[in-house]
Design an enzyme around this catalytic site. Sequence first.
Site, PDB file in Angstrom:
ATOM      1  CB  VAL A   1      50.538  43.307  45.534  1.00  0.00           C
ATOM      2  CG1 VAL A   1      49.407  42.720  44.696  1.00  0.00           C
ATOM      3  CG2 VAL A   1      51.264  42.219  46.320  1.00  0.00           C
TER       4      VAL A   1
ATOM      5  NE  ARG B   1      49.071  52.104  38.054  1.00  0.00           N
ATOM      6  CZ  ARG B   1      48.850  51.404  36.946  1.00  0.00           C
ATOM      7  NH1 ARG B   1      48.604  50.121  37.020  1.00  0.00           N
ATOM      8  NH2 ARG B   1      48.843  51.991  35.779  1.00  0.00           N
ATOM      9  CG  LEU B   2      47.322  51.195  45.619  1.00  0.00           C
ATOM     10  CD1 LEU B   2      47.420  52.114  46.835  1.00  0.00           C
ATOM     11  CD2 LEU B   2      45.897  50.670  45.459  1.00  0.00           C
ATOM     12  CG  HIS B   3      53.662  50.504  45.570  1.00  0.00           C
ATOM     13  ND1 HIS B   3      53.563  51.796  45.091  1.00  0.00           N
ATOM     14  CD2 HIS B   3      54.650  50.521  46.496  1.00  0.00           C
ATOM     15  CE1 HIS B   3      54.469  52.551  45.691  1.00  0.00           C
ATOM     16  NE2 HIS B   3      55.135  51.805  46.562  1.00  0.00           N
ATOM     17  CG  LEU B   4      49.862  45.051  49.825  1.00  0.00           C
ATOM     18  CD1 LEU B   4      49.505  45.837  51.079  1.00  0.00           C
ATOM     19  CD2 LEU B   4      48.865  43.908  49.599  1.00  0.00           C
TER      20      LEU B   4
END
Length: 189
Positions: free
Chosen positions: A43, A96-99
Amino acid sequence: MATQAWSDGLIHAISNVGKQLFVSDLAVVIQDKYPKALHHFLVLPWKDIDSVYDLSSHDIGVLQEMYELGLKAVGTSGLSSDLFDFGYHMKPSMRRLHLHVISKDYYSPCLSHRYHWNAFNTEFLMRHENVVEKLHETGQIKRPSIQYIMQLLETPLRCNQCIYEPKHFADLKQHLKLHVECEINIGAS
């Protein structure tokens, strides 16, 4: 024509409508291209946030939206959310930040070495709720030392589902397969 950096792959992937599973005004869900479990979603925020170290308390709403979208992705698996880990890597390999929303079976041909295992089964995977709590408390996430990160990646192997402590990664992979086969057999009866 300039070649795109491998580490920017996620930034390009989220714009590909064909890869988007769920989309909101704040974030998007895609499947991990190299899943480390039977179910592995990513996400990502639309906002250009490089990593957890670039977050502030102002981003808590974005993180909550990412978590909610992660729960929607879990719903497509037929499993309950307690069978998933939700977290961010301490030293992500991609921008890019990702969960990560990943099933706890960790059964996948893409899970190919101990660093992959330890990246999800130690504190290297910073739990979503811990990140949000730290942002509430301090307004930031402090970057750990590279020594600590490497220590986590070198942690001795241990099954996340029982007390088994294999000497070799190949033994852990075989062991994880037994857990999956057991679950399939229980589900079939």
